[in-house]
Design a protein around this motif. Structure first.
Motif, PDB file in Angstrom:
ATOM      1  N   VAL A  11       0.856  -1.186   0.000  1.00 44.64           N
ATOM      2  CA  VAL A  11       0.000   0.000   0.000  1.00 44.64           C
ATOM      3  C   VAL A  11       0.889   1.231   0.000  1.00 44.64           C
ATOM      4  O   VAL A  11       1.975   1.228   0.604  1.00 44.64           O
ATOM      5  N   GLN A  12       0.459   2.254  -0.688  1.00 39.92           N
ATOM      6  CA  GLN A  12       1.231   3.489  -0.732  1.00 39.92           C
ATOM      7  C   GLN A  12       1.039   4.293   0.549  1.00 39.92           C
ATOM      8  O   GLN A  12       0.010   4.169   1.212  1.00 39.92           O
ATOM      9  N   PRO A  13       1.998   5.097   0.900  1.00 44.39           N
ATOM     10  CA  PRO A  13       1.822   5.983   2.063  1.00 44.39           C
ATOM     11  C   PRO A  13       0.555   6.811   1.911  1.00 44.39           C
ATOM     12  O   PRO A  13       0.287   7.360   0.837  1.00 44.39           O
ATOM     13  N   ALA A  84      -1.879   5.023   5.990  1.00 43.77           N
ATOM     14  CA  ALA A  84      -0.734   4.155   6.251  1.00 43.77           C
ATOM     15  C   ALA A  84       0.583   4.924   6.144  1.00 43.77           C
ATOM     16  O   ALA A  84       0.732   5.841   5.312  1.00 43.77           O
ATOM     17  N   GLU A  85       1.515   4.546   6.989  1.00 39.37           N
ATOM     18  CA  GLU A  85       2.839   5.165   7.029  1.00 39.37           C
ATOM     19  C   GLU A  85       3.900   4.084   6.816  1.00 39.37           C
ATOM     20  O   GLU A  85       3.673   2.914   7.149  1.00 39.37           O
ATOM     21  N   ASP A  88       4.518   1.540   9.405  1.00 41.63           N
ATOM     22  CA  ASP A  88       3.544   0.469   9.628  1.00 41.63           C
ATOM     23  C   ASP A  88       3.958  -0.830   8.941  1.00 41.63           C
ATOM     24  O   ASP A  88       3.303  -1.869   9.129  1.00 41.63           O
ATOM     25  N   THR A  89       5.014  -0.785   8.152  1.00 33.47           N
ATOM     26  CA  THR A  89       5.482  -1.984   7.464  1.00 33.47           C
ATOM     27  C   THR A  89       5.906  -3.049   8.469  1.00 33.47           C
ATOM     28  O   THR A  89       6.738  -2.800   9.334  1.00 33.47           O
ATOM     29  N   VAL A 119       4.300  -0.724   3.347  1.00 34.20           N
ATOM     30  CA  VAL A 119       3.863   0.635   3.002  1.00 34.20           C
ATOM     31  C   VAL A 119       5.031   1.322   2.300  1.00 34.20           C
ATOM     32  O   VAL A 119       6.050   1.635   2.914  1.00 34.20           O
ATOM     33  N   SER A 120       4.858   1.537   1.016  1.00 36.32           N
ATOM     34  CA  SER A 120       5.951   2.082   0.223  1.00 36.32           C
ATOM     35  C   SER A 120       5.406   2.678  -1.065  1.00 36.32           C
ATOM     36  O   SER A 120       4.397   2.206  -1.603  1.00 36.32           O
TER      37      SER A 120
END
Length: 121
Positions: A11-13, A84-85, A88-89, A119-120
């Motif tokens: 998921v993207q930031p 998401a940040e 959070d990965t 998250v990236s």
């Protein structure tokens, strides 16, 4: 008893993701259910939990962004991840305190397998 977690992925930031975890087997009653996470090189930490009466707890870093909920008849717990940040990965694990048939009193804690959230951009 088995706990099956799903919903992880990339998921993207700033994006959103929803994790699910279903408990199955010889279940008489489930008390609390929750989500933990473990990032590389770090200890596993509690992310969020919810009791059978709906009381919730969150670790400070996810308050206002994540929401834990459950569907009691379906023995399922969810984790809605918003905003998401990269921090959070982690591998996310669900757990549940379960009284199985044949267990007169008390609850046992069962764990699901991890589901990876990245998250990236």
């Amino acid at each position: 008893v088995q706990l099956q977690a799903s919903g992880g992925g990339l998921v993207q930031p700033g994006g959103s993701l929803r994790l699910s975890c279903v408990a199955s087997g010889s279940i008489f009653r489930i008390n609390a259910m929750g989500w933990y996470r473990q990032a590389p090189g770090k200890q596993r930490e509690l992310v969020a939990s919810i009791t059978s009466s709906g009381y919730t707890e969150y670790t400070d870093s996810v308050k206002g962004r994540f929401t834990v909920s459950r569907d009691i008849p379906k023995n399922t717990v969810y984790l809605q991840m918003n905003s998401a940040e990269p921090e959070d990965t982690a591998d996310y694990y669900c757990n549940a305190d379960i009284r199985t048939y044949g267990l007169a009193v008390g609850f046992q804690t069962f764990w699901g397998q991890g589901t990876l959230v990245t998250v990236s951009s």
